[in-house]
Design an enzyme around this catalytic site. Structure first.
Site, PDB file in Angstrom:
ATOM      1  N   ASP A  54       0.869  -1.178   0.000  1.00 51.89           N
ATOM      2  CA  ASP A  54       0.000   0.000   0.000  1.00 51.89           C
ATOM      3  C   ASP A  54       0.905   1.228   0.000  1.00 51.89           C
ATOM      4  O   ASP A  54       1.600   1.483   0.996  1.00 51.89           O
ATOM      5  CB  ASP A  54      -0.906  -0.010   1.239  1.00 51.89           C
ATOM      6  N   VAL A  55       0.898   1.971  -1.100  1.00 50.61           N
ATOM      7  CA  VAL A  55       1.856   3.086  -1.223  1.00 50.61           C
ATOM      8  C   VAL A  55       1.568   4.212  -0.227  1.00 50.61           C
ATOM      9  O   VAL A  55       2.395   5.100  -0.055  1.00 50.61           O
ATOM     10  CB  VAL A  55       1.899   3.662  -2.657  1.00 50.61           C
ATOM     11  N   ASN A  81       4.184   4.293 -10.200  1.00 51.50           N
ATOM     12  CA  ASN A  81       3.058   4.365 -11.146  1.00 51.50           C
ATOM     13  C   ASN A  81       1.696   4.353 -10.457  1.00 51.50           C
ATOM     14  O   ASN A  81       0.717   4.850 -11.021  1.00 51.50           O
ATOM     15  CB  ASN A  81       3.188   3.171 -12.115  1.00 51.50           C
ATOM     16  N   TYR A 145      -7.030  15.271  -8.871  1.00 49.99           N
ATOM     17  CA  TYR A 145      -6.125  14.475  -9.709  1.00 49.99           C
ATOM     18  C   TYR A 145      -5.087  15.376 -10.382  1.00 49.99           C
ATOM     19  O   TYR A 145      -3.881  15.089 -10.347  1.00 49.99           O
ATOM     20  CB  TYR A 145      -6.958  13.736 -10.754  1.00 49.99           C
ATOM     21  N   LYS A 149      -0.981  15.404  -9.834  1.00 46.27           N
ATOM     22  CA  LYS A 149      -0.037  15.103 -10.917  1.00 46.27           C
ATOM     23  C   LYS A 149       0.951  16.248 -11.127  1.00 46.27           C
ATOM     24  O   LYS A 149       2.116  16.024 -11.454  1.00 46.27           O
ATOM     25  CB  LYS A 149      -0.805  14.775 -12.200  1.00 46.27           C
TER      26      LYS A 149
HETATM   27  N1  NAP Z   1      -4.550   4.948 -18.133  1.00 50.22           N
HETATM   28  C1  NAP Z   1      -4.400   6.174 -18.591  1.00 50.22           C
HETATM   29  O1  NAP Z   1      -4.966   6.576 -19.626  1.00 50.22           O
HETATM   30  C2  NAP Z   1      -3.498   7.132 -17.842  1.00 50.22           C
HETATM   31  C3  NAP Z   1      -3.280   8.404 -18.380  1.00 50.22           C
HETATM   32  C4  NAP Z   1      -2.454   9.298 -17.705  1.00 50.22           C
HETATM   33  C5  NAP Z   1      -1.845   8.910 -16.533  1.00 50.22           C
HETATM   34  N2  NAP Z   1      -2.080   7.682 -16.011  1.00 50.22           N
HETATM   35  C6  NAP Z   1      -1.421   7.323 -14.760  1.00 50.22           C
HETATM   36  O2  NAP Z   1      -0.908   6.017 -14.861  1.00 50.22           O
HETATM   37  C7  NAP Z   1      -0.916   5.379 -13.577  1.00 50.22           C
HETATM   38  C8  NAP Z   1      -1.684   4.061 -13.695  1.00 50.22           C
HETATM   39  O3  NAP Z   1      -3.016   4.362 -14.066  1.00 50.22           O
HETATM   40  P1  NAP Z   1      -3.981   3.237 -14.643  1.00 50.22           P
HETATM   41  O4  NAP Z   1      -4.889   3.886 -15.589  1.00 50.22           O
HETATM   42  O5  NAP Z   1      -3.200   2.060 -15.062  1.00 50.22           O
HETATM   43  O6  NAP Z   1      -4.829   2.906 -13.297  1.00 50.22           O
HETATM   44  P2  NAP Z   1      -5.536   1.557 -12.854  1.00 50.22           P
HETATM   45  O7  NAP Z   1      -5.844   0.684 -14.011  1.00 50.22           O
HETATM   46  O8  NAP Z   1      -6.645   2.003 -11.955  1.00 50.22           O
HETATM   47  O9  NAP Z   1      -4.417   0.824 -11.974  1.00 50.22           O
HETATM   48  C9  NAP Z   1      -3.952   1.448 -10.804  1.00 50.22           C
HETATM   49  C10 NAP Z   1      -2.948   0.543 -10.131  1.00 50.22           C
HETATM   50  O10 NAP Z   1      -2.497   1.225  -8.935  1.00 50.22           O
HETATM   51  C11 NAP Z   1      -2.703   0.373  -7.820  1.00 50.22           C
HETATM   52  N3  NAP Z   1      -2.964   1.166  -6.612  1.00 50.22           N
HETATM   53  C12 NAP Z   1      -3.969   2.045  -6.382  1.00 50.22           C
HETATM   54  N4  NAP Z   1      -3.904   2.498  -5.120  1.00 50.22           N
HETATM   55  C13 NAP Z   1      -2.822   1.887  -4.550  1.00 50.22           C
HETATM   56  C14 NAP Z   1      -2.257   1.908  -3.257  1.00 50.22           C
HETATM   57  N5  NAP Z   1      -2.749   2.664  -2.259  1.00 50.22           N
HETATM   58  N6  NAP Z   1      -1.132   1.159  -3.023  1.00 50.22           N
HETATM   59  C15 NAP Z   1      -0.615   0.391  -4.000  1.00 50.22           C
HETATM   60  N7  NAP Z   1      -1.128   0.320  -5.245  1.00 50.22           N
HETATM   61  C16 NAP Z   1      -2.220   1.048  -5.500  1.00 50.22           C
HETATM   62  C17 NAP Z   1      -3.884  -0.517  -8.209  1.00 50.22           C
HETATM   63  O11 NAP Z   1      -3.945  -1.733  -7.464  1.00 50.22           O
HETATM   64  P3  NAP Z   1      -4.718  -1.839  -6.044  1.00 50.22           P
HETATM   65  O12 NAP Z   1      -5.927  -0.939  -6.111  1.00 50.22           O
HETATM   66  O13 NAP Z   1      -5.037  -3.297  -5.903  1.00 50.22           O
HETATM   67  O14 NAP Z   1      -3.752  -1.393  -4.984  1.00 50.22           O
HETATM   68  C18 NAP Z   1      -3.536  -0.789  -9.671  1.00 50.22           C
HETATM   69  O15 NAP Z   1      -2.558  -1.802  -9.751  1.00 50.22           O
HETATM   70  C19 NAP Z   1      -1.595   6.368 -12.620  1.00 50.22           C
HETATM   71  O16 NAP Z   1      -0.613   7.080 -11.914  1.00 50.22           O
HETATM   72  C20 NAP Z   1      -2.362   7.289 -13.555  1.00 50.22           C
HETATM   73  O17 NAP Z   1      -2.569   8.546 -13.004  1.00 50.22           O
HETATM   74  C21 NAP Z   1      -2.897   6.777 -16.639  1.00 50.22           C
END
Ligand code: NAP
Length: 238
Positions: A54-55, A81, A145, A149
């Site tokens: 848990d980060v 990430n 958000y 960021k």
């Molecule tokens: N996808 C996009 O289009 C996009 C665009 C711009 C930026 N981003 C950035 O990319 C990163 C990943 O996004 P994503 O879209 O892949 O999100 P996602 O599909 O919701 O995945 C998020 C990941 O973070 C983990 N997480 C969340 N809270 C956590 C906690 N407290 N401790 C440890 N792990 C935690 C989740 O697992 P658990 O909940 O099980 O812990 C999951 O593995 C983020 O920083 C997001 O802001 C994504």
């Protein structure tokens, strides 16, 4: 070469894990649940691991880093990430939602970097944080958000300055809208597609692979002269 990816079990993080494995690294995926990586773990029992993390909890990050160093001998790459979003207009956003986003996205990156530092110092490794196009753009409802960021980008630059003498490069990947994770949810909403797609020069969401390719470059020796940089992968979201 060993990479630790927080949030490495879903969305972009699980794709990063696959990409780093393909590039020959050992990969530790840290999150609260294994979500999308059960097949990956089964396919690569020697080179891939899931660590419940848990980060928001600094002790959890210290256990992650020390456990990884014990198992794989070293840590070369850390990708901070893990991230969440909570939408809501400022006038109505619940303070608990604001705190949850800051706690996960900002505190989480800080805890991750701090716990990784002694290990990266030994290996001369590299850190990649993950921001978003929202860090420098304004959309109603995205204040928590977007602010989180923007904080990550500022933090990245400060880390690059502080860690340069320790041979640790620190960069930030800033994706736009991807076809996985949070971006996939945006893409599934016709109203949001009509709003965002015409604003991207590429006219489409980015693929996870396009973001992974950029990440693999940024953590590789090919990017040895890239430091303190926010690398945008957003199809020209101008
Ligand atoms: N996808 C996009 O289009 C996009 C665009 C711009 C930026 N981003 C950035 O990319 C990163 C990943 O996004 P994503 O879209 O892949 O999100 P996602 O599909 O919701 O995945 C998020 C990941 O973070 C983990 N997480 C969340 N809270 C956590 C906690 N407290 N401790 C440890 N792990 C935690 C989740 O697992 P658990 O909940 O099980 O812990 C999951 O593995 C983020 O920083 C997001 O802001 C994504």
């Amino acid at each position: 070469m060993t990479a630790v990816i927080t949030g490495g079990t879903a969305g972009l993080g699980s794709q990063l894990a696959k990409g780093f494995l393909s590039a020959g690294a050992q990969v530790v995926c840290a999150a609260r649940g294994p979500h999308e990586i059960t097949d990956l773990l089964a396919d690569h029992p020697e080179r891939a691991a899931f660590v419940h993390t848990d980060v928001r909890d600094p002790d959890s990050l210290h256990l992650l880093m020390t456990g990884t160093a014990e198992r794989f001998g070293r840590i070369d790459i850390v990708v901070a990430n893990a991230g969440i979003t909570r939408n809501g207009l400022v006038a109505r956003l619940a303070p608990s939602d604001w705190r949850e986003v800051m706690n996960t996205n900002v505190d989480g990156v800080f805890h991750t970097v701090q716990a990784a530092l002694p290990h990266l110092e030994q290996s001369g490794g590299t850190i990649l944080t993950v921001s978003s196009a929202m860090a420098s753009r304004a959309v109603p409802g995205a204040s928590a958000y977007a602010a989180s960021k923007a904080a990550i980008e500022a933090f990245t630059r400060c880390c690059a300055v502080e860690f340069a003498a320790r041979r640790i490069r620190v960069n930030c990947l800033s994706p736009g809208i991807l076809d996985v994770g949070m971006g996939e949810i945006v893409g599934a909403d016709e109203r949001l597609r009509q709003l965002y797609w015409p604003r991207m020069l590429s006219g489409r969401a980015g693929t996870a692979q396009e973001a992974v390719d950029a990440a693999v470059f940024l953590v590789s020796p090919s990017a040895s002269y890239v430091n303190g940089h926010v690398f945008e992968v957003n199809g020209g979201l101008l």
